[in-house]
Every structure is written in structure tokens, then in C-alpha cells.
Scaffold this motif. Sequence first.
Motif, PDB file in Angstrom:
ATOM      1  N   PHE A 190       0.856  -1.189   0.000  1.00 43.58           N
ATOM      2  CA  PHE A 190       0.000   0.000   0.000  1.00 43.58           C
ATOM      3  C   PHE A 190       0.890   1.236   0.000  1.00 43.58           C
ATOM      4  CE2 PHE A 190      -2.949  -3.090   1.989  1.00 43.58           C
ATOM      5  CZ  PHE A 190      -3.991  -2.970   1.093  1.00 43.58           C
ATOM      6  N   SER A 191       0.566   2.199  -0.843  1.00 42.25           N
ATOM      7  CA  SER A 191       1.359   3.428  -0.864  1.00 42.25           C
ATOM      8  C   SER A 191       1.041   4.245   0.401  1.00 42.25           C
ATOM      9  CB  SER A 191       0.988   4.253  -2.099  1.00 42.25           C
ATOM     10  OG  SER A 191      -0.369   4.620  -2.002  1.00 42.25           O
ATOM     11  N   ASN A 192       1.915   5.189   0.710  1.00 42.31           N
ATOM     12  CA  ASN A 192       1.664   6.073   1.864  1.00 42.31           C
ATOM     13  C   ASN A 192       0.336   6.791   1.699  1.00 42.31           C
ATOM     14  OD1 ASN A 192       4.064   5.335   2.901  1.00 42.31           O
ATOM     15  ND2 ASN A 192       5.174   7.170   2.197  1.00 42.31           N
ATOM     16  N   LYS A 193       0.052   7.139   0.432  1.00 38.71           N
ATOM     17  CA  LYS A 193      -1.178   7.872   0.144  1.00 38.71           C
ATOM     18  C   LYS A 193      -2.406   7.017   0.494  1.00 38.71           C
ATOM     19  CE  LYS A 193      -2.036  11.314  -3.293  1.00 38.71           C
ATOM     20  NZ  LYS A 193      -1.892  11.685  -4.654  1.00 38.71           N
ATOM     21  N   ALA A 194      -2.342   5.736   0.110  1.00 44.73           N
ATOM     22  CA  ALA A 194      -3.464   4.829   0.386  1.00 44.73           C
ATOM     23  C   ALA A 194      -3.646   4.675   1.901  1.00 44.73           C
ATOM     24  CB  ALA A 194      -3.214   3.472  -0.263  1.00 44.73           C
ATOM     25  N   GLN A 195      -2.510   4.531   2.609  1.00 41.60           N
ATOM     26  CA  GLN A 195      -2.594   4.378   4.076  1.00 41.60           C
ATOM     27  C   GLN A 195      -3.203   5.632   4.703  1.00 41.60           C
ATOM     28  OE1 GLN A 195       1.550   3.503   4.814  1.00 41.60           O
ATOM     29  NE2 GLN A 195       1.097   1.375   5.259  1.00 41.60           N
ATOM     30  N   GLU A 196      -2.801   6.790   4.173  1.00 50.13           N
ATOM     31  CA  GLU A 196      -3.324   8.064   4.687  1.00 50.13           C
ATOM     32  C   GLU A 196      -4.834   8.147   4.488  1.00 50.13           C
ATOM     33  OE1 GLU A 196       0.086  10.935   3.591  1.00 50.13           O
ATOM     34  OE2 GLU A 196      -1.828  11.956   3.169  1.00 50.13           O
ATOM     35  N   LYS A 197      -5.249   7.709   3.281  1.00 50.85           N
ATOM     36  CA  LYS A 197      -6.696   7.762   2.983  1.00 50.85           C
ATOM     37  C   LYS A 197      -7.469   6.825   3.910  1.00 50.85           C
ATOM     38  CE  LYS A 197      -6.714   9.534  -1.634  1.00 50.85           C
ATOM     39  NZ  LYS A 197      -6.433   9.255  -3.021  1.00 50.85           N
ATOM     40  N   PHE A 198      -6.919   5.636   4.147  1.00 50.77           N
ATOM     41  CA  PHE A 198      -7.579   4.700   5.064  1.00 50.77           C
ATOM     42  C   PHE A 198      -7.679   5.303   6.473  1.00 50.77           C
ATOM     43  CE2 PHE A 198      -6.134   0.916   2.299  1.00 50.77           C
ATOM     44  CZ  PHE A 198      -7.401   0.765   1.743  1.00 50.77           C
ATOM     45  N   SER A 199      -6.625   6.078   6.865  1.00 53.19           N
ATOM     46  CA  SER A 199      -6.629   6.684   8.208  1.00 53.19           C
ATOM     47  C   SER A 199      -7.632   7.823   8.280  1.00 53.19           C
ATOM     48  CB  SER A 199      -5.257   7.285   8.545  1.00 53.19           C
ATOM     49  OG  SER A 199      -4.321   6.287   8.676  1.00 53.19           O
ATOM     50  N   THR A 200      -7.650   8.636   7.211  1.00 51.13           N
ATOM     51  CA  THR A 200      -8.519   9.824   7.231  1.00 51.13           C
ATOM     52  C   THR A 200      -9.993   9.428   7.142  1.00 51.13           C
ATOM     53  OG1 THR A 200      -6.760  10.835   5.979  1.00 51.13           O
ATOM     54  CG2 THR A 200      -8.761  12.126   6.199  1.00 51.13           C
ATOM     55  N   TRP A 201     -10.256   8.417   6.308  1.00 56.74           N
ATOM     56  CA  TRP A 201     -11.653   7.994   6.128  1.00 56.74           C
ATOM     57  C   TRP A 201     -11.828   6.539   6.582  1.00 56.74           C
ATOM     58  CZ3 TRP A 201     -10.003  10.206   1.049  1.00 56.74           C
ATOM     59  CH2 TRP A 201     -10.269  11.572   0.989  1.00 56.74           C
ATOM     60  N   PRO A 202     -12.109   6.330   7.861  1.00 57.70           N
ATOM     61  CA  PRO A 202     -12.275   4.962   8.363  1.00 57.70           C
ATOM     62  C   PRO A 202     -13.342   4.192   7.581  1.00 57.70           C
ATOM     63  CG  PRO A 202     -12.283   6.527  10.183  1.00 57.70           C
ATOM     64  CD  PRO A 202     -12.268   7.334   8.922  1.00 57.70           C
ATOM     65  N   GLY A 203     -14.318   4.947   7.027  1.00 55.85           N
ATOM     66  CA  GLY A 203     -15.372   4.304   6.237  1.00 55.85           C
ATOM     67  C   GLY A 203     -14.790   3.611   5.007  1.00 55.85           C
ATOM     68  N   LEU A 204     -13.740   4.202   4.451  1.00 57.18           N
ATOM     69  CA  LEU A 204     -13.101   3.634   3.262  1.00 57.18           C
ATOM     70  C   LEU A 204     -12.417   2.299   3.632  1.00 57.18           C
ATOM     71  CD1 LEU A 204     -12.315   4.124   0.271  1.00 57.18           C
ATOM     72  CD2 LEU A 204     -10.225   5.202   1.127  1.00 57.18           C
ATOM     73  N   CYS A 205     -11.781   2.330   4.787  1.00 58.55           N
ATOM     74  CA  CYS A 205     -11.094   1.142   5.297  1.00 58.55           C
ATOM     75  C   CYS A 205     -12.119   0.009   5.500  1.00 58.55           C
ATOM     76  CB  CYS A 205     -10.453   1.525   6.636  1.00 58.55           C
ATOM     77  SG  CYS A 205      -9.083   0.540   7.118  1.00 58.55           S
ATOM     78  N   ARG A 206     -13.267   0.382   6.067  1.00 58.92           N
ATOM     79  CA  ARG A 206     -14.313  -0.627   6.329  1.00 58.92           C
ATOM     80  C   ARG A 206     -14.901  -1.139   5.017  1.00 58.92           C
ATOM     81  NH1 ARG A 206     -16.116  -2.417  10.781  1.00 58.92           N
ATOM     82  NH2 ARG A 206     -15.066  -0.813  11.997  1.00 58.92           N
ATOM     83  N   PHE A 207     -15.103  -0.207   4.081  1.00 61.89           N
ATOM     84  CA  PHE A 207     -15.645  -0.616   2.776  1.00 61.89           C
ATOM     85  C   PHE A 207     -14.691  -1.611   2.087  1.00 61.89           C
ATOM     86  CE2 PHE A 207     -15.683  -0.131  -1.831  1.00 61.89           C
ATOM     87  CZ  PHE A 207     -17.004  -0.464  -2.107  1.00 61.89           C
TER      88      PHE A 207
END
Length: 490
Positions: free
Chosen positions: A213-230
Motif C-alpha cells: 500500500f502506498s503512503n497515500k493509500a494508508q493516509e486515505k484509510f486513516s482519514t476515512w475509516p469508512g473507506l477502510c471498512r468498505f
Amino acid sequence: MSRHEVRVAILGAGMSGVCMAIQLKKRGYDSFVLLEKAGKVGGTWRENTYPGVACDVPSHLYSFSFALNPQWTRMYSPGSEIQQYIEDLVSRYDLGSHIKCNSTVVRASYVGNAWHVDLEDGTRYVTQVVVSALGGLHIPSIPNFAGMSDFGGEFIHTAQWPSALDVKGKRVAVIGTGASGVQIAPAIADQVAQLTVFQRTPAWVVPRGDFAFSNKAQEKFSTWPGLCRFYRWFIFWLLEIRGGFIKRDSRRNQWLESTAREFLLKSVADDELRQKLTPSFPIGCKRVLVSDDYYATLMRPNVDVETRPIGRIYEKGIQVEGGAMREFDVIVAATGFQPFVVNRSIDISGRNGCNLNEVWQERISAHRTVMVPGFPNLFFLLGPNSGLGHNSVLFMIESQARFIIRVLRTLRRAGLSTVEPRAEANEAFNCQLATDLENTVYGGGCGAWHTDSNDHNFTLWPHSTIRYYLTMRGFDPNEFLWQRSGASSG
Ligand code: NAP
């Protein structure tokens, strides 16, 4: 002898024990102890540190629904990251004071409405409830080849990898081509002088599709927990739909087998090697392996596959039947585990001294996979028939922990003290399970570790995980015998 009283004793502080502890804590049960034989938590992920160790379930799904981790570095993160995740859970949920490390449980006996849980050092915990979170695959299965003690190099089981061992420039034999074997071979092939893979049975292998996972992807997962859950649900449903391969002769089974055949054809150009690597049992009968680089590894010039049975081990190497002795510096046994032996290594006796080993002598089974008649208030996490071949076992563990919490609540609300399954309910559940297994690829016939000597599958769940969730949610209280303290069993 020191003596402690707690409401719940959890045996084992691996993934399942830690999950149970968190669920108890979240629901306001604070009187519990986690008894761990080792010096730290982690179970499988503490013990297995061999090169290449990782989980073959994507990390976003191989984590708990109540503790998503946006920081996973890869689709299939290495074992050390999973170990760190477990240690972080212990801190995050402040479980430290409940965990007793270096506490080897030797006996659990049901005496007058309470469990006596005895440790090797003489300590006794008196508890109302015992939760076995010992894990099904724990005790290594080490083959007994003739002459093994003569070997002068290093002989190692994958689950006992010495941290100081360096295989660089060495001649290495890997025995076994299961989930561990296909991880370790690619991880060491480019460092060793020579690698020989000893294959008894070829396995079905499908591509893993691993990536970082790129840093950007990890950041997005952190910023939007809903994305991580999806994302987690997306992976869950992919695996659940693919899991249709469990049904014998189903379209998804045929599709998965043709995917694996194509992968082998594309990856291995050499006809003779491809022939050696082609399984002769239906896909799914043994665990389907996922690897992007296993086949490519076997094509390397310093790697070969030996399919003749091992005849004898000598001081300097291995001789196969009908072959000359070949020299090795290190032999790695990627030969798996003895399922459920750990539960049997503890002397567990229930009502009227009834011994679990004797009850399980003929067949290992449990009601709804979590309880055994005659053993009040004893629960199993990842117990008989709750393993999976197509999805994340953490989903199963969470369902089981929730079931246990519901049972504890029922006991508390109704002022009851014990619960155990009725023998007839247990019989009906396991008869149905046996019938259901017959229609699946888990039904035996290929010598998989998940079947017993009678070819009965006592480890895997033969349906979807959603069905398991509903099975654990929708239990009928009448399947159980609920009692008040002091009442005799009837
Ligand atoms: P395994 O699947 O039981 O594979 C053992 C391998 O060793 C098989 O290829 C077996 O051959 C071979 N073997 C056993 N005894 C032998 C002998 N005496 N001579 C020659 N070969 C022998 O063990 P594992 O790979 O350690 O995996 C066990 C389970 O652990 C997996 O199924 C999985 O559930 C779990 N696991 C999971 C992961 C993960 O990523 N989630 C990773 C590793 C392990 P036969 O096939 O002929 O018996």
C-alpha cells in the motif's frame, strides 16, 4: 499453592484469546484472566517467524472488525506486522493487568459448580467460566525419518525458526509443500547456494496478488475509516463468493481449478516439472495455496523439486528411495501441525470427572463448534469444525466471542450459574454437519491434515461464514441445559 478467584479464565493469549478478552472488557466484565504459557502474547504469530511468514488472508480482513488497521503495509502483511497488531491491541484495550505470561495450564477440572484451573507452578484459578483459546494448529508435526538424529547440520521445523539462523550460501532442504512451505521457499531461494524442495503431494496454487500500500493509500484509510471498512467488506465478499468452491463439483469449484491449472501452465514452461506439480485431488480437498512467486522459485537454476520419498537421513544429508545421498547444511521441516493436540495436552475433566480426551477419543466434535456436553461453562474458540478454507478465521472468532458474551449475559440476567449443551442437540448438530460435509471438497479422500484417521473432517466449517454467523446468533436456548447454583444435572 497460591489460589485466585476470577469469573473467567481464558487459556491462551493469541488472536482468539485477545479477542475474547476485549469483548469481555467492552461488555463490562472485568473479572477475567488470560493465561499464556509463553513470555508474550501472539500465539501463531509469535511462534512462526520463518522467512516469508505471512497470512494467506488479506490483512484488512485478517484483523478485527472493531480494530481496523489503516496502516497495513501490504495486501498480505508479514507475520511480524500481525504480531505487532496483536501487541498494539493489548495496549489499546489495556489488557496488560489481565495477562499472566509464563503460566502453563496443566489441568482444568469442574468441581462443585466451579472450574479449578491449575498451572504447572502450582497456582490455582477458581473460575465460573473457562474459554479455551489454545488454537488448533500449535504443536508441530515433526516427521520421524530413519537416521534423523545422525544429521550434523541444522534440522528446524518452520514454527521453531531460530532468530540467529542465516541460510545465506547454504545448501537447504525444505520438506513439505503446504501453506508454510510455499512461503519459505521463495523467501530464501535467492540467498541460499542450493534449495531442494521435497514434495510428497503437489498442492493447488492460485495467484496471491500481493502488493504494497502506498503512503497515500494508508493516509486515505486513516482519514476515512469508512473507506477502510468498505475495503474490508469488499475483500470479505470476494472471498465469500469465491468460497462457493467448497461445494463438490460446483461451477465455482471448476472455475477455481481451471484458474489454478492456467496459473501453473503460464508459470512453469518445463513439461516434466509441470507434471510433478499437478495435483491429482479435487481443488479444496487440501488447503488451496496462494502465492505469486512459488512456481517462479521452482524454476530458478539453484532450486529443484524432489518427489521421491525420503528414505534416510545421514550426518551430511538426505537419501531418497532409489537415489544417492545429497548433502545439505540445513533441513527445514515445513511439515505442519498436529491439530487439536494442544487441547488434549491439558487434562480437562468436566461433570462427574468425565475426561475430554476420552470424549474426543473417537471423534473430536462440539455443539455449534463451541461447547461439549458434560463440560459446563467451558467454551472453545476456533474449536472443532470452525476453521476455514476460504475466508478469515477472525470472523469466526468474533462470532464465537459474541456467542459467549450472550450466554454469559443470559446467565447473569436469569440468576443462573451453569450452561452446557444437551447431548441430543449436540448429536443432531454434528449429524447434520457430517451430512453437509459429504457434499463438499472437505469430505476427505486426500489425506489432508484437517481429517482424522477415519477421514472425518473435524476442523473445517463446510458452509459460508455468513451461515456461521447466523448459526451462532440464532441458537435456541432449549438446546442447552441451564442451571442454578447447587442444582443437580438432569
Ligand atoms: P501442511 O499444510 O500440513 O503441509 C505439510 C506439508 O508437509 C505437506 O506438503 C505434507 O505432504 C508434507 N509432509 C508432512 N509430513 C511429511 C513427511 N513425513 N514426508 C514428506 N512430506 C511431509 O502444513 P503447513 O504448511 O505448516 O500449514 C498448516 C496449516 O497452517 C495450513 O493449512 C494453514 O491452515 C495454516 N497456515 C496458514 C498460513 C497462513 O498464511 N494463513 C501459513 C502457514 C500455515 P502431504 O500433503 O503429502 O501430507
